[in-house]
Design a protein around this motif. Structure first.
Motif, PDB file in Angstrom:
ATOM      1  N   GLY A  22       0.784  -1.226   0.036  1.00 25.54           N
ATOM      2  CA  GLY A  22      -0.135   0.005   0.039  1.00 25.54           C
ATOM      3  C   GLY A  22       0.836   1.462  -0.040  1.00 25.54           C
ATOM      4  N   PRO A  23       0.521   2.149  -0.781  1.00 29.24           N
ATOM      5  CA  PRO A  23       1.313   3.462  -0.644  1.00 29.24           C
ATOM      6  C   PRO A  23       1.157   4.262   0.386  1.00 29.24           C
ATOM      7  N   VAL A  24       0.111   4.192   1.122  1.00 32.01           N
ATOM      8  CA  VAL A  24      -0.165   5.007   2.410  1.00 32.01           C
ATOM      9  C   VAL A  24      -0.847   4.164   3.615  1.00 32.01           C
ATOM     10  N   LEU A  25       0.251   4.158   4.475  1.00 34.52           N
ATOM     11  CA  LEU A  25       0.084   3.156   5.650  1.00 34.52           C
ATOM     12  C   LEU A  25      -0.265   3.985   6.785  1.00 34.52           C
ATOM     13  N   LYS A  26      -1.304   3.567   7.565  1.00 34.43           N
ATOM     14  CA  LYS A  26      -1.579   4.384   8.786  1.00 34.43           C
ATOM     15  C   LYS A  26      -1.226   3.816   9.992  1.00 34.43           C
ATOM     16  N   ALA A  27      -0.575   4.261  10.985  1.00 36.50           N
ATOM     17  CA  ALA A  27      -0.084   3.512  12.171  1.00 36.50           C
ATOM     18  C   ALA A  27      -1.212   3.007  12.993  1.00 36.50           C
ATOM     19  N   ALA A  28      -2.504   3.674  13.014  1.00 33.97           N
ATOM     20  CA  ALA A  28      -3.482   3.368  13.516  1.00 33.97           C
ATOM     21  C   ALA A  28      -4.201   1.891  13.192  1.00 33.97           C
ATOM     22  N   ASP A  29      -3.944   1.615  11.878  1.00 33.48           N
ATOM     23  CA  ASP A  29      -4.235   0.401  11.332  1.00 33.48           C
ATOM     24  C   ASP A  29      -3.384  -0.696  11.870  1.00 33.48           C
ATOM     25  N   LEU A  30      -2.227  -0.451  12.154  1.00 36.53           N
ATOM     26  CA  LEU A  30      -1.243  -1.657  12.318  1.00 36.53           C
ATOM     27  C   LEU A  30      -0.849  -1.892  13.679  1.00 36.53           C
ATOM     28  N   LEU A  31      -1.588  -1.302  14.578  1.00 42.76           N
ATOM     29  CA  LEU A  31      -1.082  -1.441  16.009  1.00 42.76           C
ATOM     30  C   LEU A  31      -0.824  -2.819  16.477  1.00 42.76           C
ATOM     31  N   VAL A  32      -1.318  -4.051  15.775  1.00 45.51           N
ATOM     32  CA  VAL A  32      -1.182  -5.299  16.376  1.00 45.51           C
ATOM     33  C   VAL A  32       0.526  -5.600  16.048  1.00 45.51           C
ATOM     34  N   TYR A  33       0.969  -5.160  15.001  1.00 46.89           N
ATOM     35  CA  TYR A  33       2.358  -5.456  14.812  1.00 46.89           C
ATOM     36  C   TYR A  33       3.371  -5.009  16.020  1.00 46.89           C
ATOM     37  N   PRO A  34       3.318  -3.536  16.239  1.00 49.03           N
ATOM     38  CA  PRO A  34       4.200  -3.150  17.242  1.00 49.03           C
ATOM     39  C   PRO A  34       3.968  -4.045  18.636  1.00 49.03           C
ATOM     40  N   VAL A  35       2.591  -4.389  18.792  1.00 53.33           N
ATOM     41  CA  VAL A  35       2.513  -5.339  20.286  1.00 53.33           C
ATOM     42  C   VAL A  35       3.118  -6.632  20.003  1.00 53.33           C
ATOM     43  N   LEU A  36       3.300  -7.164  18.789  1.00 50.10           N
ATOM     44  CA  LEU A  36       3.507  -8.634  18.649  1.00 50.10           C
ATOM     45  C   LEU A  36       5.360  -8.382  18.681  1.00 50.10           C
ATOM     46  N   ALA A  37       5.968  -7.105  18.280  1.00 47.94           N
ATOM     47  CA  ALA A  37       7.194  -7.020  18.150  1.00 47.94           C
ATOM     48  C   ALA A  37       7.894  -6.708  19.639  1.00 47.94           C
ATOM     49  N   ARG A  38       7.195  -6.301  20.553  1.00 48.09           N
ATOM     50  CA  ARG A  38       7.385  -5.535  21.635  1.00 48.09           C
ATOM     51  C   ARG A  38       8.019  -6.771  22.678  1.00 48.09           C
ATOM     52  N   ASP A  39       7.788  -7.865  22.648  1.00 40.69           N
ATOM     53  CA  ASP A  39       8.349  -8.919  23.543  1.00 40.69           C
ATOM     54  C   ASP A  39       9.243  -9.852  22.218  1.00 40.69           C
ATOM     55  N   ARG A  40      10.270  -9.361  22.061  1.00 41.49           N
ATOM     56  CA  ARG A  40      11.116 -10.039  20.846  1.00 41.49           C
ATOM     57  C   ARG A  40      11.258 -11.519  21.320  1.00 41.49           C
ATOM     58  N   GLN A  41      11.828 -11.837  22.410  1.00 41.35           N
ATOM     59  CA  GLN A  41      12.071 -13.078  22.890  1.00 41.35           C
ATOM     60  C   GLN A  41      10.971 -14.154  22.744  1.00 41.35           C
ATOM     61  N   ALA A  42       9.637 -13.603  23.189  1.00 43.61           N
ATOM     62  CA  ALA A  42       8.511 -14.408  23.119  1.00 43.61           C
ATOM     63  C   ALA A  42       7.934 -14.573  21.668  1.00 43.61           C
ATOM     64  N   LEU A  43       8.282 -13.694  20.836  1.00 42.57           N
ATOM     65  CA  LEU A  43       8.115 -13.652  19.315  1.00 42.57           C
ATOM     66  C   LEU A  43       8.966 -14.748  18.728  1.00 42.57           C
ATOM     67  N   ALA A  44      10.343 -14.587  19.261  1.00 44.76           N
ATOM     68  CA  ALA A  44      11.248 -15.643  18.434  1.00 44.76           C
ATOM     69  C   ALA A  44      10.933 -17.036  19.031  1.00 44.76           C
ATOM     70  N   ASP A  45      10.641 -17.246  20.123  1.00 42.28           N
ATOM     71  CA  ASP A  45      10.129 -18.584  20.820  1.00 42.28           C
ATOM     72  C   ASP A  45       9.083 -18.993  19.907  1.00 42.28           C
ATOM     73  N   LEU A  46       7.836 -18.301  19.495  1.00 38.49           N
ATOM     74  CA  LEU A  46       6.751 -18.552  18.865  1.00 38.49           C
ATOM     75  C   LEU A  46       7.207 -19.110  17.453  1.00 38.49           C
ATOM     76  N   VAL A  47       7.958 -18.327  16.805  1.00 35.94           N
ATOM     77  CA  VAL A  47       8.442 -18.520  15.382  1.00 35.94           C
ATOM     78  C   VAL A  47       9.285 -19.818  15.192  1.00 35.94           C
ATOM     79  N   VAL A  48      10.184 -20.043  16.130  1.00 39.91           N
ATOM     80  CA  VAL A  48      10.969 -21.226  16.294  1.00 39.91           C
ATOM     81  C   VAL A  48      10.024 -22.543  16.411  1.00 39.91           C
ATOM     82  N   SER A  49       9.362 -22.295  17.628  1.00 39.08           N
ATOM     83  CA  SER A  49       8.550 -23.540  17.693  1.00 39.08           C
ATOM     84  C   SER A  49       7.349 -23.868  16.881  1.00 39.08           C
TER      85      SER A  49
END
Length: 359
Positions: free
Chosen positions: A248-275
């Motif tokens: 998309g040419p225009v991205l709004k932070a309000a529409d993508l809030l789930v992604y920063p939430v997921l990235a906030r706990d990097r270790q937990a996210l890494a564990d999920l990806v590997v598992s």
């Protein structure tokens, strides 16, 4: 005129010079020309218009011109010398005037750049920052949002692309309190948070001017620190869009809030990806093709035909890949109970650049 200074103040010695030149035929000296330049600078600093000052010089020359043969020596050479002196004096005066204006512009640009840096980095006293903002048309007591655009090139304030975008925005919203500028090679627009149409128009103009660049819009936040928050959200959104491959040419932070939430706990996210996705490494060709299959399947709303089209595969080949994923991971992408886990892991993989980067 706000200063109350009259043009005659900056004509000191002009009539005397003309009389001497007409009498002797000499040219103006270097010191005389420099004095005209200094008077030109002073006139500019006093706020007098150049057109008015040129007119004052011509009027003074006319007044000094002899009305009879008892004045300046007669003859064409005398008149030519006087006119040449007027030309030299006015030219030097204008040079000094323009020099002062250029200096004023440089100082204004430096002050604007310093304000923009302080505003976006949040490194200045907020009270003082709010006072300085008034000078540049912003009222930081209210909420603001920031849009950031990046293109194939880097841009500096004064370049053709930023000028074009700024003209387009200010021409449409000239009565609004808007700041269009550049920062670290990107275009950006600061606008009141309740005027979404301004940022949408900026995004449209920036997209066109940068030949299809990408624009991110931060959420609206109140107070002097709100601009920094919105700016950082827009930058994070651009970075996330790059990692996740958003088109998309225009991205709004309000529409993508789930992604920063997921990235906030990097270790937990890494564990999920590997598992969840680690077993895909055992597939022929590695995990990347199957991860791309999952991403296309989820991005297409779990519609196999659309996912196959995006991947340039047949539906049969896509179905085979999904079955291979199920066998390797033990999770079925078509099962609503298991889909969320796989989709979250697939998003995490893109955020963490897995499998290219070890977790």
């Amino acid at each position: 005129m706000a200063s109350g200074v009259e043009p005659a103040t900056f004509l000191t010695g002009f009539d005397r010079m003309l009389e001497e030149v007409a009498a002797t035929g000499r040219r103006l000296s270097r010191d005389e020309l420099e004095s005209r330049r200094e008077l030109g600078e002073q006139a500019a600093e006093a706020g007098l218009g150049l057109r008015r000052m040129v007119s004052a010089h011509l009027a003074a020359a006319r007044e000094a011109w002899p009305a009879s043969s008892n004045g300046w020596p007669s003859g064409r050479s005398s008149a030519d010398c006087a006119l040449a002196a007027v030309q030299q004096a006015v030219d030097s005066f204008a040079e000094g005037y323009e020099r002062a204006q250029r200096q004023a512009v440089r100082q204004e640009e430096a002050a604007r750049r310093e304000f923009i840096d302080d505003l976006l980095l949040g490194r200045s006293d907020l009270g003082r920052l709010a006072e300085r903002a008034e000078r540049f048309g912003l009222r930081l007591a209210r909420a603001h949002a920031v849009a950031v655009a990046e293109g194939p090139d880097t841009y500096e304030e004064g370049d053709a692309v930023p000028r074009r975008v700024a003209r387009a925005v200010t021409a449409r919203f000239d009565s609004r309190r808007i700041l269009v500028t550049t920062k670290e090679g990107r275009l950006l627009c600061v606008a009141p948070g309740d005027e979404e149409d301004v940022l949408n128009w900026f995004a449209k103009q920036a997209y066109a001017a940068t030949d299809g660049g990408r624009v991110a819009v931060g959420r609206s936040h109140a107070g002097p620190g709100g601009v920094v928050q919105s700016y950082e959200e827009a930058l994070s959104t651009l970075e996330m869009a790059e990692r996740l491959g958003f088109d998309g040419p225009v991205l709004k932070a309000a529409d993508l809030l789930v992604y920063p939430v997921l990235a906030r706990d990097r270790q937990a996210l890494a564990d999920l990806v590997v598992s969840a996705l680690g077993p895909l490494r055992g597939a022929r060709g590695g995990a990347q093709p199957l991860l791309e299959t999952l991403t296309a399947y989820f991005d297409s709303g779990c519609v196999a035909a659309e996912a196959a089209r995006r991947l340039s595969l047949s539906v049969r080949a896509l179905t085979y890949r999904l079955e291979r994923i199920r066998k390797l991971t033990g999770a079925d992408a078509a099962d609503p109970a298991q889909r969320y886990m796989l989709q979250t892991a697939a998003i995490g993989a893109r955020l963490l650049n897995w499998p290219a980067q070890e977790l």
